[in-house]
Design an enzyme around this catalytic site. Structure first.
Site, PDB file in Angstrom:
ATOM      1  N   ASP A 159      -5.604  -9.629  -8.238  1.00  0.00           N
ATOM      2  CA  ASP A 159      -5.787  -8.686  -9.349  1.00  0.00           C
ATOM      3  C   ASP A 159      -4.516  -8.127 -10.006  1.00  0.00           C
ATOM      4  O   ASP A 159      -4.225  -8.374 -11.171  1.00  0.00           O
ATOM      5  CB  ASP A 159      -6.706  -7.521  -8.907  1.00  0.00           C
ATOM      6  CG  ASP A 159      -6.311  -6.891  -7.560  1.00  0.00           C
ATOM      7  OD1 ASP A 159      -5.276  -7.283  -7.002  1.00  0.00           O
ATOM      8  OD2 ASP A 159      -7.057  -6.002  -7.087  1.00  0.00           O
ATOM      9  N   GLU A 162     -12.069   1.004 -10.086  1.00  0.00           N
ATOM     10  CA  GLU A 162     -11.694   0.090 -11.182  1.00  0.00           C
ATOM     11  C   GLU A 162     -12.554   0.226 -12.434  1.00  0.00           C
ATOM     12  O   GLU A 162     -12.040   0.153 -13.558  1.00  0.00           O
ATOM     13  CB  GLU A 162     -11.695  -1.367 -10.698  1.00  0.00           C
ATOM     14  CG  GLU A 162     -10.575  -1.698  -9.720  1.00  0.00           C
ATOM     15  CD  GLU A 162     -10.807  -1.145  -8.319  1.00  0.00           C
ATOM     16  OE1 GLU A 162     -11.963  -0.800  -7.984  1.00  0.00           O
ATOM     17  OE2 GLU A 162      -9.818  -1.038  -7.557  1.00  0.00           O
ATOM     18  N   GLU A 172       0.835  -1.206   0.000  1.00  0.00           N
ATOM     19  CA  GLU A 172       0.000   0.000   0.000  1.00  0.00           C
ATOM     20  C   GLU A 172       0.870   1.257   0.000  1.00  0.00           C
ATOM     21  O   GLU A 172       0.579   2.221  -0.720  1.00  0.00           O
ATOM     22  CB  GLU A 172      -0.943   0.028   1.215  1.00  0.00           C
ATOM     23  CG  GLU A 172      -1.985  -1.078   1.256  1.00  0.00           C
ATOM     24  CD  GLU A 172      -3.101  -0.920   0.216  1.00  0.00           C
ATOM     25  OE1 GLU A 172      -3.094   0.053  -0.547  1.00  0.00           O
ATOM     26  OE2 GLU A 172      -3.983  -1.805   0.174  1.00  0.00           O
ATOM     27  N   ARG A 215       0.815   3.826  -3.137  1.00  0.00           N
ATOM     28  CA  ARG A 215       0.173   5.120  -2.847  1.00  0.00           C
ATOM     29  C   ARG A 215       1.189   6.233  -2.619  1.00  0.00           C
ATOM     30  O   ARG A 215       1.011   7.348  -3.107  1.00  0.00           O
ATOM     31  CB  ARG A 215      -0.736   5.017  -1.619  1.00  0.00           C
ATOM     32  CG  ARG A 215      -1.892   4.051  -1.818  1.00  0.00           C
ATOM     33  CD  ARG A 215      -2.856   4.081  -0.649  1.00  0.00           C
ATOM     34  NE  ARG A 215      -3.704   2.903  -0.680  1.00  0.00           N
ATOM     35  CZ  ARG A 215      -4.982   2.873  -0.327  1.00  0.00           C
ATOM     36  NH1 ARG A 215      -5.573   3.957   0.110  1.00  0.00           N
ATOM     37  NH2 ARG A 215      -5.676   1.752  -0.371  1.00  0.00           N
TER      38      ARG A 215
HETATM   39  C1  DMJ Z   1      -6.353   0.766  -4.870  1.00  0.00           C
HETATM   40  O1  DMJ Z   1      -5.695   1.080  -3.700  1.00  0.00           O
HETATM   41  C2  DMJ Z   1      -5.452   0.119  -5.845  1.00  0.00           C
HETATM   42  O2  DMJ Z   1      -6.014   0.234  -7.101  1.00  0.00           O
HETATM   43  C3  DMJ Z   1      -5.173  -1.321  -5.526  1.00  0.00           C
HETATM   44  O3  DMJ Z   1      -4.338  -1.945  -6.461  1.00  0.00           O
HETATM   45  C4  DMJ Z   1      -6.446  -2.100  -5.401  1.00  0.00           C
HETATM   46  N1  DMJ Z   1      -7.543  -1.376  -4.991  1.00  0.00           N
HETATM   47  C5  DMJ Z   1      -7.564  -0.045  -4.524  1.00  0.00           C
HETATM   48  C6  DMJ Z   1      -8.806   0.685  -4.962  1.00  0.00           C
HETATM   49  O4  DMJ Z   1      -9.913  -0.080  -5.100  1.00  0.00           O
END
Ligand code: DMJ
Length: 581
Positions: free
Chosen positions: A348, A484, A216, A220
């Site tokens: 994902d 998404e 994260e 981010r």
């Molecule tokens: C985000 O923090 C990023 O896109 C992450 O890879 C997965 N999901 C959240 C938002 O839904």
């Protein structure tokens, strides 16, 4: 394997194209145009008739009047033009000296936009000129509203709780400021950008004795700092990124080199979470774009080497038709064999970063492409199914423990159409695009099925005789205002130019405005099925970083303002430059 599923493999021949502008609308538009032309023609004829009735003297008077008027206007225009020019010049000098206008800065620095990052590579900085139409202006207002509420009630904390007006801390890294800053830059919001930048410069420190999630913080914070460095060329951002990158590096110190999930930035130590010996597959494979870019920008290869070794290691592991279980052991470097296979939570972005790393490195690392192609083949053959009664295409999950298919799809999975379209735009097979077009329509239906026009966290599908294709369980009906779907809309729009994707995005935006907007910002909701959803009182940083950014880009008249042939966009919507290798 998956033998019980083979008979329901998808047929990509019967894809459902998105609806186009109706014939009725086209007909009305063309008739409006014709009526206008007729009116203009009639009024021209009247003026000519009146002119012919005037005497020679009357006509000379009119000619004289026209000549005098034109001369006076020209004289006035020249002197005003000189004034305006000198005013503009002064303003530009002022603006460039106090660095107060992003757009002006871009103009003044036009000669400096090319930065040589190595002997062989020239990377251009982008220039953003602000919103260009009413929809974009509306999204900018939404961003300002969210930022203002956060500033008043939670400045410097990770998140705003917009209903109670309280702050919430997860990592104590001012997530909303850092994550949202490049959106402000792209929107041309100078005040917000400057105050955010100032906070990062003076208050963002990584010395606290506190555990943070390695993935994260990488997507981010590190991703955002690198994008802001690239956009502004302000070395402060790179210094912060380097400091953070060095403090994140202990995550790679496991026996296998597969990162631990948690890092203490202050003590520079890393470990697995308390509840498990495992790391999440998507997390350890979704840091490579950022660590590679850090290496390229600092000219220190250690970051890229550590992160690329993880991809390389995972490439060597046995997979199931290119698909991977969602947990991996950092001590042994092997997958948890009985873990679920999914393109939703925890799986994902493994798939997303295979393609994006290949693009980031100028399509020079072949195994990344091979793994991506194998995975998408596996998705088509084993996870893509059709619902009943309307044969909607969706991507389900596979439980490796019980060897069963589970017809449920996380909202997170709606990143896939965008990634498939990006791959197709980079030369990958046509059927990838067909899959993308069908899947994005199903994602759209997960929104359109509800009175809020917002999608739930998880959608379930009926596969045998049923009246509805999809349904939402009470426990899955909440919405975090995730990005998404609008992310995929933007990819599809940039790549195809089809305005239908903009229209869908506008419907979602209106749902957000109507149901998620509160006095201090935007709140996540408990139930998208209800016309009166209860607020969950949280504004996620990805709402500013991703959801609003993608909507703004989606509504742009110029669909290439973040050009996918020059940028690869990380998993948190932070654009990073594409390199030659
Ligand atoms: C985000 O923090 C990023 O896109 C992450 O890879 C997965 N999901 C959240 C938002 O839904």
């Amino acid at each position: 394997m998956y033998s019980s599923q083979v008979d329901t493999k998808i047929d990509l021949g019967s894809q459902l194209p998105p609806p186009k502008t109706s014939k009725l609308e086209q007909w009305m538009k063309s008739n409006e145009d014709k009526a206008l032309q007729l009116e203009q023609f009639i009024s021209h004829r009247k003026i000519i008739r009146r002119w012919n009735r005037l005497s020679r003297f009357q006509r000379s008077l009119v000619y004289g009047f026209i000549v005098i008027t034109v001369t006076v206007i020209m004289l006035l225009y020249t002197s005003q033009g000189e004034n305006a020019e000198s005013k503009n010049k002064k303003k530009m000098e002022q603006d460039s000296s106090n660095n107060s206008s992003l757009v002006m800065e871009a103009a003044v620095n036009a000669a400096l936009i090319k930065k040589i990052v190595s002997d062989t590579e020239i990377i251009e900085r982008p220039i953003f000129t602000g919103p260009s139409n009413a929809r974009q202006f509306a999204v900018v207002e939404s961003f300002k509203h969210a930022w203002k509420g956060y500033k008043e009630h939670a400045w410097g904390h990770d998140n705003l709780k917009p209903v109670s007006g309280m702050a919430y801390d997860w990592f104590s890294l001012g997530l909303t400021i850092v994550d949202g800053l490049d959106t402000a830059y792209i929107m041309g919001l100078n005040d917000e950008y400057e105050e955010g930048k100032q906070w990062i410069k003076t208050d963002l420190v990584f010395t606290k004795n506190k555990d943070v999630n390695f993935f994260e913080v990488t997507i981010r914070v590190l991703g955002a700092l690198l994008t802001n460095y690239h956009f502004s060329q302000d070395s402060m951002f790179l210094e912060k990124a380097k400091d953070l990158g060095e403090r994140l590096m202990p995550a790679f110190s496991s026996p296998s080199g597969i990162p631990y999930s948690d890092v203490n930035l202050g003590t520079r130590s890393a470990h697995s979470p308390e509840w498990s010996h495992y790391s999440t597959t998507a997390e350890v494979t979704t840091v490579q774009l950022e660590f590679r870019e850090l290496s390229r920008a600092t000219e220190n290869t250690v970051f890229e080497e550590a992160a690329a070794a993880v991809s390389d290691k995972i490439h060597q592991l046995p997979k199931r038709n290119g698909l991977v279980p969602i947990f991996i052991n950092p001590n042994t470097g092997t997958f948890l064999q009985h873990a679920t296979i999914t393109l939703g939570a925890r799986g994902d972005s493994y798939y997303e970063y295979l393609l994006k790393q290949w693009i980031q490195t100028g399509k020079t690392i072949n195994y990344l492409l091979d793994d991506y192609l194998a995975a998408i083949e596996g998705v088509k053959d084993y996870l893509a199914k059709r619902s009943s009664p309307n044969k909607r295409l969706f991507i389900g999950e596979f439980s490796t423990g019980s060897e069963t298919f589970n017809p449920k799809m996380d909202h997170l999975t709606c990143f896939l159409p965008g990634t498939l379209a990006l791959g197709h735009a980079n030369g990958l097979p046509d059927w990838h695009m067909i899959l993308a077009e069908e899947l994005i329509y199903t994602c759209y239906l997960t929104y359109a099925a509800h009175p809020t026009f917002l999608a739930p966290e998880i959608t379930h599908f009926n596969m045998a005789s049923a009246t509805e294709d999809m349904y939402t369980k009470a426990a899955d009906a909440h919405s975090l205002l995730r990005p998404e779907f609008v992310e995929s809309l933007w990819y599809m729009y940039q790549i195809t130019g089809n305005n239908t994707y903009q229209e869908w995005g506008w419907q979602i935006y209106q749902g957000l405005e109507r149901y998620a907007k509160v006095d201090n910002g935007y709140t996540s909701l408990n139930n998208v099925k209800s016309e009166k959803p209860i607020p969950r009182d949280m504004m996620e940083s990805f709402f500013l970083s991703e959801t609003l950014k993608y909507l703004y880009l989606l509504f742009a008249d110029d669909r290439f303002i973040v050009d996918l042939s020059k940028y690869v966009v990380n998993s948190e919507a932070h654009p990073l430059p594409i390199h030659k290798n």
